[in-house]
Design an enzyme around this catalytic site. Structure first.
Site, PDB file in Angstrom:
ATOM      1  N   THR A 242     -37.160  -0.998 -95.516  1.00 39.24           N
ATOM      2  CA  THR A 242     -36.749  -2.238 -96.152  1.00 39.24           C
ATOM      3  C   THR A 242     -35.512  -2.834 -95.503  1.00 39.24           C
ATOM      4  O   THR A 242     -35.259  -4.021 -95.640  1.00 39.24           O
ATOM      5  CB  THR A 242     -36.408  -1.937 -97.611  1.00 39.24           C
TER       6      THR A 242
ATOM      7  N   ARG B 268     -29.500 -14.595-103.318  1.00 37.58           N
ATOM      8  CA  ARG B 268     -28.812 -14.438-102.049  1.00 37.58           C
ATOM      9  C   ARG B 268     -29.605 -13.580-101.064  1.00 37.58           C
ATOM     10  O   ARG B 268     -30.200 -12.577-101.435  1.00 37.58           O
ATOM     11  CB  ARG B 268     -27.479 -13.760-102.308  1.00 37.58           C
TER      12      ARG B 268
ATOM     13  N   THR C 110     -33.507  -8.531 -91.890  1.00 36.37           N
ATOM     14  CA  THR C 110     -34.363  -7.579 -92.603  1.00 36.37           C
ATOM     15  C   THR C 110     -35.087  -8.266 -93.763  1.00 36.37           C
ATOM     16  O   THR C 110     -36.206  -7.903 -94.102  1.00 36.37           O
ATOM     17  CB  THR C 110     -33.571  -6.358 -93.111  1.00 36.37           C
TER      18      THR C 110
ATOM     19  N   GLN D 202     -39.103  -8.333 -94.399  1.00 32.13           N
ATOM     20  CA  GLN D 202     -39.728  -7.901 -95.651  1.00 32.13           C
ATOM     21  C   GLN D 202     -40.776  -8.909 -96.113  1.00 32.13           C
ATOM     22  O   GLN D 202     -41.852  -8.543 -96.569  1.00 32.13           O
ATOM     23  CB  GLN D 202     -38.666  -7.752 -96.750  1.00 32.13           C
TER      24      GLN D 202
ATOM     25  N   GLU E  35     -41.223  -7.207-102.816  1.00 30.80           N
ATOM     26  CA  GLU E  35     -42.561  -7.434-103.364  1.00 30.80           C
ATOM     27  C   GLU E  35     -43.058  -8.871-103.203  1.00 30.80           C
ATOM     28  O   GLU E  35     -44.239  -9.100-103.022  1.00 30.80           O
ATOM     29  CB  GLU E  35     -42.614  -7.118-104.870  1.00 30.80           C
TER      30      GLU E  35
END
Lengths: 332, 771, 157
Positions: B500, B661, B667, B671, B738
């Site tokens: 993640t 934020r 990254t 995701q 998610e």
């Protein structure tokens, strides 16, 4: 895995005598399929004879313009990239490139590819109790089970598995001849007779004898095969087994009349399916979509689907039309 | 299907011009410092990152399981003689000889600290078989090949019973759960029936099906169990929840909590399947105890389909009623899902997607769960919301077509400023901007709404869109910091990096909160020895652990202030610590007079300390009932389809997300992209199929279960809108693991409809469904 | 069990293992070179990829008996400091997420760039589709391959 002994063969006759000497012996080539099946507990050989050092890796022209010979241990990738194959039999090169992944092609041999076993779930996973191929007499799990990838032509109530090889489909269209060596010497098996339909003995997949070694595949000279094509239909953009595939070559005369045709289907039967009815239907007709569709209908008239794979009948027809249309477009 | 005049949009349904650029820029989420590459990148490209089963443990033996081939029944006999006598075998465990596991922790709702057991039984403790693939024996041997071979020699006899394998078969056992993780899942607002009967309204009622999907992280689950005596246990376990594994294993073996250590610095992907403690973890520890050697267990890829959870299949019926100008009057979402007979995991499809998404006077969400003899399902990326948004957002598309309204315009017309059920405003919601920016980037205005109207040569082109949403979750965490006199610090929390970017994000947050350069921070995670970190799930980690870092930074500043006010040489001597806070990087000072300040390093040096260590307390998160917290987004995608051989190829995706934020720009983008890629698989190729006779999965390896490969994945344009959501937590982040997968399958299905005129309501959209 | 000699990362090694133990386990468990990953065991996922004479091969498909007397390069042999152009490009594009498939991806890319120093999109698609990444790093991976190709060309100049 089951424990096994492992020996390396120096030459073909040593390999053949080795396999005759001990039951439950298998030849090991690239190992891409056999090792998997051993890990799953489907294949349990007591001895492996490594044949990778035998001098059977050449791709060479046969004398007198009779075609091309491919050594049984030639790697799939080397054959695919060979200029003789690319120029004279593009369908075969394309079939190799559509099959497996580059890394597996680097390992897999053409002899091994001929013997590639089905991807039927019920065969591949011994957790399933029923499989007449793995355990004769146990029944066919796929018949009433999940059968999306299964056969629609030539199957029996004993087995509805398909042959997963792309190469075999191209070889079927090209009338290849398999050369084998056994204790009694050499013999030739036409590709059409090499693989078997399941009938009541789906456990016997080929007419190769257990003590015979495949030494080469001969491709006869077929001038019009220089314009040939392999179409693979699969579930994702790359890297999946064919749900349907078509190997085809067309010879067109004046006025786009079809003078010769070769068609074989993959993913639809227990063996690479030579579509002779479709071929016959094409001869003398004009190469257009209507003709192609009629030929496809003729070939698939006998097809039978099951709960999850009936779509393959229409998909196979469309694939034939597409493959032949592609070849026709190349001609014009 | 209603015909839409080709050429242009119906009056009043067209796309609105975008926000002026200046205005748009002000709503783009602020990041923390410059975009950072992953701090663990170098370890990962050199092979130096150590994943759980890669730790070197001397004299380690291997475990290999034997699985049940029947779905329900009793084990009548096990013949393990041949296995016991096979070379290298140290132990064969079956229900006949395995010691009893002691106890399980009491369940806590809301993903609390007790650990997660989706399969709520202990392995090898009885003769019952509840699902095909259940472990019925374990072989421990010196080498992995010996263990595998010996396992093939174990003969198990069964008395099979008729299993329940489908919803239809389990009808009589169906249940309507009231709550899922403390949240109400059966929702009723207004008079849905009346609106659905109202002849003046335009209505849609359709059923959507999603199949079983399996996580398939490339690192399979695995554990090394090492005992020191019989009271101390260390597990190197691939997990999303080290503290949960610690608690469950301590209970299972009757050990003191501190005598159980869980180590997991890297996880090779998880997506939910490593959140619970599955049977192999307990078996590794039990096998090691019985055999008296450390035991390494790999869950094979084949067993990842039965022993580590999956996304349960769903059948969802959506009923919508709207006025002719597109105002929703009723939304009804009825879902049916499966669970196992040995656990209660439920995939709540509608509660937190349909229950929050659109304004409507009447909303009903209902769910029914059918227990079957199939292995236990678990969370898989956006459990509930992922299949839920697929059904809802396809239904919205069908409604847009029936109303002849542009799909984006329809969504804007029903935008919910307030939470439709709780009736409080959403905090920092910028979904409208997400639609606008997405449509602009994608070029949505050029879309001809008529199906089959757009072409690229012979290929059909389809454009589709859908809304994404995922709730903002928070849990509790604690952190520890050690500040050293050279201005470097180590921050620790028992949290996780599943790929993640947690290492990077928490290093960034620590740098900001502690006021130290990014390079001076070492962030450590993945050990149960560290202060509490919750399960890495539900997109909670960044906000939850970030909050703990915020708190521990405050404690550190306070501890520094306490040293400074007692130090006559400090400019802060004799001042009140309450008036002191961080005033500049590396300095604390008077809040209202920043000329009075002192450097951390100087304070420590004068106090004669090399370092200063503080730890925060784990406490329940503060709840803000005046606002609702939810993340939002919009996906736009293009598909191309050969009409003769209609395999769907996704050729372009634009995803604009509003998640508060964006802590770590690179990254975060990865995701979202990852969620979209998995959503492409969900829409087009992924399905775990089962044999209807035995209940065993048939597509049980990566050759038959088709995850997207490189050639299936186009360029994906990801953007973010919205300001930090400081009302939610002090970091302002609502999480991002998610949301990327929500809505994307609907966007693709909608694009497929647009390309072909065929509505496929049954995933995955393989070509057999389009011919 | 047999004694098997092989060369790994230019170092001769002798291991005592089961004949049927795949190379991937020799590397990971016997030689502690855990950069080579195990993701399926049947040659499908690509995470066990190593190089042999510059060509990418799957170490799970090579039993010990066949690995004998051959020479392989693992991710650790590419460079330990991430200085190899492929590793550099991977870092610069921040490709990795969970990282598990990445050593195999990087070595597959090395094999691709050896045969196609200036790969087309189609060549990248074909060769790289043989490795599976579940985090979905594909778009960045493609960029990294183009970047690595440029770095390699620069290096040759």
């Amino acid at each position: 895995m089951n424990p096994f002994t492992y020996i390396k063969a120096r030459d073909a006759s040593q390999a053949v005598s080795g396999i005759a000497a001990k039951p439950q012996t298998k030849f090991l080539g690239g190992g891409t399929n056999l090792i998997d099946l051993m890990k799953m507990g489907v294949e349990t050989p007591a001895q492996l004879i490594d044949i990778t050092r035998l001098p059977l890796t050449q791709v060479e022209e046969l004398p007198g313009g009779k075609g091309v010979r491919i050594g049984a241990l030639a790697r799939n990738s080397d054959v695919a990239e060979h200029s003789l194959i690319q120029q004279r039999y593009p369908v075969l090169s394309q079939a190799f490139l559509a099959g497996a992944s580059p890394q597996l092609r680097n390992m897999a041999t053409v002899g091994g590819n001929l013997l590639q076993r089905t991807r039927c779930y019920y065969f591949y996973d011994p957790a399933f109790p029923k499989c007449n191929k793995r355990n004769p007499g146990s029944g066919c799990g796929a018949l009433e089970g999940y059968n999306r990838i299964h056969a629609i032509l030539g199957q029996s109530d004993q087995c509805i598995a398909t042959n997963p090889s792309d190469m075999n489909v191209a070889l079927a269209a090209l009338d290849a001849v398999v050369r084998v060596q056994g204790p009694k010497g050499e013999r030739e098996i036409p590709i059409a007779d090499f693989h078997r339909l399941p009938g009541s003995t789906p456990n016997i997949e080929t007419n190769l004898q257990p003590d015979e070694l495949i030494t080469a595949i001969d491709l006869p000279a077929i001038p019009f095969a220089a314009r040939s094509h392999y179409l693979k239909v699969r579930d994702r953009a790359s890297y999946a087994f064919a749900i349907v595939s078509v190997a085809a070559a067309l010879e067109l005369g004046a006025d786009r009349k079809i003078t010769a045709a070769r068609i074989a289907l993959g993913g639809v039967a227990h063996k690479p399916w030579r579509a002779q009815k479709a071929e016959k239907e094409l001869i003398g007709k004009t190469a257009d979509e209507k003709t192609f569709r009629a030929a496809a209908e003729a070939e698939l008239a006998a097809a039978k689907g099951y709960k999850h794979n009936s779509f393959k009948i229409e998909l196979a027809k469309r694939s034939i039309v597409r493959a032949l249309s592609t070849l026709t477009a190349m001609a014009s | 299907m209603a015909k839409i005049p080709s050429g242009k949009l119906p009056d009043g349904a067209g796309w609105q011009p975008a926000l002026p650029k200046a205005e748009r820029d002000t709503v783009m989420s602020a990041t923390i410092g410059p975009a950072r590459s992953r701090v663990d990148g170098r370890l990962k490209v050199t092979g130096a990152a150590k994943y759980s089963v890669e730790f070197e443990v001397p004299e380690c033996a291997y475990g290999w399981t034997v699985e049940s081939n029947i779905a329900k029944g009793k084990i009548t006999a096990i013949d393990a003689k041949a296995a016991q006598g096979a070379p290298g075998v140290l132990a064969v465990l079956t229900h006949l000889n395995t010691p009893k596991f002691k106890s399980a922790p009491k369940k806590e709702g809301g993903g609390g600290g007790s650990g997660i057991r989706n399969e709520e039984r202990f392995p090898l403790n009885d003769d019952e078989v509840h699902y095909a693939g259940q472990y019925v024996a374990l072989v421990v041997a010196k080498t992995i090949e010996q263990a595998r071979h010996a396992a093939s020699l174990v003969l198990v006899s069964y008395a099979p019973e008729e299993p329940l394998l489908t919803m239809e078969a389990a009808e009589h056992k169906a249940e309507k759960p009231k709550k899922n993780n403390d949240e109400h899942v059966q929702i009723k607002k207004g008079d849905v029936e009346a609106a659905l009967k109202d002849a003046s309204l335009v209505k849609i009622e359709q059923t959507y099906i999603t199949p079983t999907e399996t996580h398939n992280p490339i690192e399979m689950s695995g554990t090394i169990a090492v005992w020191e005596g019989d009271q101390k246990l260390t597990l190197y376990d691939a997990t999303q929840f080290v503290k949960g594994v610690q608690n469950i294993l301590a209970h299972a073996f009757g050990l003191e909590l501190e005598n159980v250590r869980i180590i997991c610095p890297f996880v090779g992907g998880a997506f939910g399947c490593k959140g619970a403690v599955w049977m192999h973890v307990l078996l590794a520890a039990m096998g090691a105890k019985v055999a008296g050697v450390p035991v390494k267990m790999h869950v094979t890829r084949r067993n990842m389909f039965v022993g580590a959870g999956h996304r349960t299949p769903t059948r969802q019926t959506l009923s919508l009623a709207a006025t002719r100008d597109g105002k929703l009057q009723a939304i009804q979402h009825v879902s049916e899902t499966l669970t196992s007979t040995v656990g209660q995991f439920t995939e709540s499809c509608g509660a937190r997607s349909t229950g929050v998404m659109y304004e409507s006077p009447a909303i009903r969400v209902e769910e029914t769960v059918f227990p079957v003899n199939v292995s236990t399902p678990t969370f898989m990326r956006a459990p509930g919301e992922c299949p839920g948004t697929y059904a809802l957002e396809c239904a919205l598309d069908e409604l847009a077509i029936a109303l002849k309204i542009d799909p984006v315009a329809l969504r804007l017309a029903n935008h919910a400023d307030n939470h439709p059920i709780k009736n409080v405003p959403f905090s920092a919601k910028h979904l409208k901007e997400a639609y606008q920016l997405g449509a602009e980037k994608f070029g949505w205005a050029k879309r001809n709404p008529e199906p089959r109207s757009m072409r690229d040569g012979d290929l059909l082109v389809g454009w589709g869109m859908a809304t994404a949403t995922y709730p903002a979750h928070k849990m509790s965490a604690a952190a520890k910091v050690q500040l050293r006199a050279n201005n470097t610090a180590t921050v620790q929390c028992a949290t996780h990096d599943l790929g993640t970017g947690a290492y990077t994000a928490f290093t960034q947050i620590s740098s900001e909160q502690l006021g130290l350069p990014f390079e001076n921070i070492t962030f450590e995670l993945g050990k149960s020895d560290f202060p509490f970190g919750p399960v890495a799930g539900g997109s909670n980690s960044t906000g939850t652990v970030g909050t703990a870092i915020h708190e521990v930074a405050g404690l550190l500043h306070k501890a520094l202030a306490e040293l400074a006010v007692k130090d006559s040489k400090s400019p802060l001597f004799n001042l009140k610590t309450d008036d002191i806070a961080m005033v500049a990087p590396g300095r604390i000072g008077l809040k209202n007079d920043t000329t009075k300040s002192d450097a951390y390093a100087d304070i420590l040096k004068r106090a004669g300390k090399d370092s200063l260590e503080v730890q925060s307390e784990q406490k329940p998160p503060e709840e803000n009932k005046k606002l609702a917290f939810q993340s939002w987004g919009a996906h736009f995608c293009e598909v191309k389809i050969d009409p003769l051989l209609p395999r769907v190829q996704v050729t372009r995706v634009v995803s604009v997300m509003n998640c508060g934020r964006i802590v770590s720009a690179k990254t975060a983008r990865s995701q979202i992209m990852g969620g979209v890629v998995m959503g492409i698989g969900m829409a087009l190729t992924e399905e775990t199929s089962y044999d209807p006779g035995t209940g065993l999965p048939v597509t049980r390896n990566l050759a038959d279960y088709h995850v997207p490969t490189n050639a299936d994945v186009p360029e994906i344009d990801v953007a973010f809108v919205g300001e930090p959501d400081f009302a939610f937590n002090p970091i302002g982040a609502r999480g991002m693991g998610e949301i990327g997968i929500t809505g994307i399958a609907a966007a693709i299905a909608n694009a497929v409809y647009h390309a072909t005129g065929k509505r496929i309501r049954d995933l995955p959209i393989t070509q057999d469904k389009l011919i | 069990m047999s004694e098997i000699g092989l060369t790994v990362n230019a170092r001769k090694r002798v291991v005592n293992v089961d004949d049927d133990m795949p190379l991937v386990w020799i590397l990971r468990d016997t030689l502690a070179l855990t950069g080579t990953k195990f993701g399926c065991g049947v040659g499908v996922c690509g995470s066990c990829t190593v190089l042999e004479n510059g060509k990418a091969v799957r170490s799970c498909q090579i039993p010990a008996s066949e690995a004998k007397e051959r020479a392989f390069v693992t991710i650790e042999g590419l460079s330990l400091d991430a200085s190899h152009p492929c590793q550099r490009a991977w870092l610069e594009e921040d490709v990795a997420q969970c990282g598990f498939c990445q050593p195999g991806m990087i070595l597959t890319a090395c094999g691709l760039l050896r045969d196609h120093p200036n790969p087309t999109d189609e060549e990248i698609n074909t060769v790289m589709s043989d490795s599976v990444c579940r985090c979905g790093t594909y778009p960045r991976m493609r960029k990294a391959i183009r970047r690595a190709a440029a770095l390699l060309r620069e290096q040759k100049r």
